[in-house]
Design an enzyme around this catalytic site. Structure first.
Site, short mmCIF file in Angstrom:
data_model
loop_
_atom_site.label_atom_id
_atom_site.label_comp_id
_atom_site.label_asym_id
_atom_site.label_seq_id
_atom_site.Cartn_x
_atom_site.Cartn_y
_atom_site.Cartn_z
N ARG A 120 1.10 -1.42 -0.01
CA ARG A 120 0.03 0.08 -0.40
C ARG A 120 0.90 1.25 0.12
NH1 ARG A 120 -2.33 -3.26 3.54
NH2 ARG A 120 -4.65 -3.93 2.50
N LYS A 142 1.02 12.33 -10.43
CA LYS A 142 0.30 10.91 -11.05
C LYS A 142 1.32 9.81 -11.46
CE LYS A 142 -2.99 14.31 -13.80
NZ LYS A 142 -3.30 14.27 -15.44
N GLU A 184 6.12 20.95 -24.52
CA GLU A 184 5.58 20.79 -23.25
C GLU A 184 5.79 22.64 -22.28
OE1 GLU A 184 2.69 20.00 -21.72
OE2 GLU A 184 3.08 17.69 -22.42
N LYS A 234 4.53 23.80 -13.23
CA LYS A 234 3.58 23.11 -12.60
C LYS A 234 3.57 22.93 -11.30
CE LYS A 234 2.50 18.05 -13.63
NZ LYS A 234 2.14 17.40 -14.17
N GLU A 244 -6.87 17.83 -9.32
CA GLU A 244 -6.97 18.74 -10.69
C GLU A 244 -8.57 18.68 -10.67
OE1 GLU A 244 -6.08 16.85 -14.86
OE2 GLU A 244 -6.02 15.57 -13.52
N ARG A 248 -5.23 22.91 -12.20
CA ARG A 248 -4.42 22.59 -12.50
C ARG A 248 -4.67 21.99 -14.33
NH1 ARG A 248 -1.81 16.81 -9.71
NH2 ARG A 248 -0.96 16.07 -11.41
N ASN A 252 -3.24 21.65 -19.50
CA ASN A 252 -3.97 20.92 -20.39
C ASN A 252 -4.10 21.69 -21.83
OD1 ASN A 252 -4.14 17.99 -19.66
ND2 ASN A 252 -6.01 18.89 -18.16
N HIS A 255 -4.75 20.44 -25.17
CA HIS A 255 -4.14 18.53 -25.14
C HIS A 255 -5.57 17.82 -25.20
CE1 HIS A 255 -0.69 18.93 -22.74
NE2 HIS A 255 -0.20 17.96 -22.35
N HIS A 259 -4.95 15.26 -28.30
CA HIS A 259 -4.98 13.69 -26.93
C HIS A 259 -6.64 13.46 -28.68
CE1 HIS A 259 -5.11 14.52 -22.50
NE2 HIS A 259 -3.71 13.90 -23.54
N HIS A 271 3.19 12.82 -28.27
CA HIS A 271 2.65 13.58 -27.92
C HIS A 271 2.46 14.79 -27.61
CE1 HIS A 271 0.28 14.52 -24.46
NE2 HIS A 271 0.76 15.61 -23.67
N1 LIG Z 1 2.01 10.86 -15.24
C1 LIG Z 1 1.85 12.29 -15.29
O1 LIG Z 1 1.24 13.37 -15.42
C2 LIG Z 1 2.28 12.50 -16.56
C3 LIG Z 1 2.33 13.77 -17.66
C4 LIG Z 1 3.09 13.18 -18.79
C5 LIG Z 1 2.87 12.52 -19.91
N2 LIG Z 1 3.32 11.02 -18.85
C6 LIG Z 1 3.50 9.91 -19.11
O2 LIG Z 1 4.77 9.81 -19.78
C7 LIG Z 1 4.98 9.35 -21.13
C8 LIG Z 1 5.83 9.83 -21.93
O3 LIG Z 1 7.36 10.26 -21.63
P1 LIG Z 1 8.27 9.95 -21.97
O4 LIG Z 1 8.44 10.90 -23.76
O5 LIG Z 1 9.36 10.39 -21.68
O6 LIG Z 1 8.43 9.08 -22.84
P2 LIG Z 1 9.61 7.26 -22.13
O7 LIG Z 1 9.46 6.98 -21.60
O8 LIG Z 1 8.55 6.02 -23.06
O9 LIG Z 1 10.34 8.04 -23.64
C9 LIG Z 1 10.67 7.73 -24.92
C10 LIG Z 1 11.81 7.44 -25.36
O10 LIG Z 1 13.11 7.87 -24.89
C11 LIG Z 1 14.16 7.37 -24.67
N3 LIG Z 1 14.51 7.53 -23.62
C12 LIG Z 1 14.35 9.12 -21.91
N4 LIG Z 1 15.17 9.31 -21.51
C13 LIG Z 1 16.84 9.47 -22.70
C14 LIG Z 1 17.58 9.88 -22.38
N5 LIG Z 1 18.25 10.44 -21.36
N6 LIG Z 1 18.23 8.92 -23.41
C15 LIG Z 1 18.37 8.18 -24.22
N7 LIG Z 1 17.19 7.91 -24.56
C16 LIG Z 1 16.05 8.17 -23.03
C17 LIG Z 1 12.99 6.00 -23.87
O11 LIG Z 1 14.23 4.31 -23.81
C18 LIG Z 1 11.86 5.32 -24.75
O12 LIG Z 1 11.99 5.03 -25.67
C19 LIG Z 1 3.67 8.71 -21.21
O13 LIG Z 1 3.39 6.85 -21.49
C20 LIG Z 1 2.95 9.59 -20.66
O14 LIG Z 1 1.66 8.44 -20.35
C21 LIG Z 1 2.57 11.50 -17.84
ZN LIG Z 2 0.82 17.20 -22.07
#
Ligand SMILES: NC(=O)c1ccc[n+]([C@@H]2O[C@H](COP(=O)([O-])OP(=O)(O)OC[C@H]3O[C@@H](n4cnc5c(N)ncnc54)[C@H](O)[C@@H]3O)[C@@H](O)[C@H]2O)c1
Ligand SMILES: [Zn+2]
Length: 369
Positions: A120, A142, A184, A234, A244, A248, A252, A255, A259, A271
């Site tokens: 938990r 999140k 972003e 943020k 949210e 917050r 978006n 977005h 989306h 994205h």
């Molecule tokens: N929780 C939240 O509030 C929130 C907000 C925005 C996005 N997200 C989530 O985040 C994800 C997208 O994030 P992302 O774009 O970082 O995706 P990701 O984590 O999939 O990374 C994208 C690619 O970059 C590579 N990578 C990352 N850092 C690297 C580095 N320093 N050097 C080389 N390669 C590297 C990863 O291995 C991957 O192939 C989605 O799943 C989305 O839903 C969550």
């Molecule tokens: Zn976003």
């Protein structure tokens, strides 16, 4: 310790986000003294970074285990989360142990979710390695995974014990991921911080040509400032509004249409690229509604295009499809369309149930149809 920026999230402070370079030495303070075992969760391509984290933790006296998961969205599954829990069980992780997630947003989402559910909730620290991870996913609490039914449908609000944004880690981030993450950053500038827009305007070419030739290039300080400013916005919004409903929602910006594009393109668009077109869409909508001046709309085109981000959508989806997706977006209430729009830089507002003709006009502009 190198110069760095420290931003507290929460009111009073729940955790700190530290932005700078060579920051792994921060990990023991974030984890605290009671932690004995640490599972370092990372996607396979980031092995060297995970090993560096593991070495720092071992040297600090933690029983450290590094654990590889699949890359990108493939790690955000119940099956992979289950493998992480199995590993925590095998290693007999207790309430006083911790997870450290090393990677982009997908990894901080997975690692946070795994930590939220184990017994938990055990400690988790995020070492964000992508721009999107640093300015968005790792900050705000999140976490989640995807299911057959859709993205991020299963998850938890779960605060980390610290977030490290070591910008030197961005050196290996592919150009396309770097620039998509900047969408972003630009969004944050438009809703809240005009200095971000000035910095991007002054350095767009170097940012687009990522990575810089060496680690001493002046652009690193700019990237550090962009990340710090975005995190500060943020953090402020999230601290005021953890779950949210109020401000917050302004995060978006761009977005709702973004989306819809991601869905129409079966998530083959990054994205950040979808958000880029989404921002142009709402800027055009706000102009058509008579609430946003031409120069701010023009600035959207100028900045996004100079970074190499799309300002037009020429995909498969037609208007009916996009409209249905926008109506289903979780940000709409009931069936009334609802958008975050700008009245000026730094002055966002909600536009509820806008005249459908104006919405379609914005669609025609971004699609050229
Ligand atoms: N929780 C939240 O509030 C929130 C907000 C925005 C996005 N997200 C989530 O985040 C994800 C997208 O994030 P992302 O774009 O970082 O995706 P990701 O984590 O999939 O990374 C994208 C690619 O970059 C590579 N990578 C990352 N850092 C690297 C580095 N320093 N050097 C080389 N390669 C590297 C990863 O291995 C991957 O192939 C989605 O799943 C989305 O839903 C969550
Ligand atoms: Zn976003």
């Amino acid at each position: 310790m190198s110069n760095c920026t420290r931003i507290s999230v929460g009111n009073p402070c729940d955790y700190e986000v530290v932005i700078g370079r060579d920051l792994l030495g921060e990990l023991p303070t974030m984890l605290g003294e009671n932690v004995q075992r640490v599972l370092v969760v990372y996607p396979e391509p980031l092995r060297a970074k995970a090993d560096a984290v593991g070495a720092v933790l071992s040297a600090a006296g933690y029983q450290t285990h590094v654990f590889a998961v699949p890359d990108a969205e493939a790690q955000k599954t119940l099956e992979v989360a289950g493998r992480c829990w199995a590993q925590l069980g095998l290693l007999e992780f207790t309430r006083t142990d911790a997870v450290v997630a090393v990677g982009g947003g997908a990894t901080t989402d997975l690692g946070g979710f795994v930590a939220a559910c184990w017994l938990r909730g055990i400690k988790v620290v995020h070492v964000a390695t992508s721009v999107l991870g640093m300015v968005d996913a790792a900050v705000g609490g999140k976490t989640g995974i995807n299911t057959e039914e859709g993205k991020n449908l299963v998850g938890a609000f779960y605060l980390p014990d610290g977030v490290i944004c070591d910008v030197a880690m961005l050196e290996t981030l592919p150009q396309s991921d770097f620039v998509a993450g900047l969408a972003e950053v630009v969004k944050t500038g438009f809703i809240s911080d005009p200095v971000i827009l000035d910095l991007v305007t002054d350095h767009a070419d170097e940012l687009r040509d990522w990575p810089p030739r060496d680690l001493d290039a002046p652009i690193w300080a700019v990237v550090e400032e962009l990340v710090a400013r975005s995190v500060a916005v943020k953090a402020e919004v999230v601290s005021a509004d953890l779950r949210e409903s109020g401000p917050r929602e302004f995060l978006n910006y761009g977005h709702t249409f973004g989306h819809a594009v991601e869905l129409a393109e079966h998530f083959h668009w990054r994205h950040g690229r979808a958000v880029s077109v989404g921002m142009v869409f709402v800027a055009e909508l706000a102009r058509a509604a008579g609430i946003l001046a031409d120069d701010v709309v023009d600035l959207h085109y100028e900045l996004l295009q100079r970074l190499g981000l799309p300002t037009r959508y020429h995909g498969e989806a037609d208007w009916a499809q996009l409209l249905t997706a926008m109506r289903r977006d979780k940000k709409t209430r009931g069936s009334k369309l609802r958008f975050i729009v700008l009245q000026d830089v730094g002055n966002p507002t909600r536009l509820e149930g806008p005249d459908p003709e104006l919405v379609e006009k914005a669609y025609q502009i971004v699609t050229g149809k």
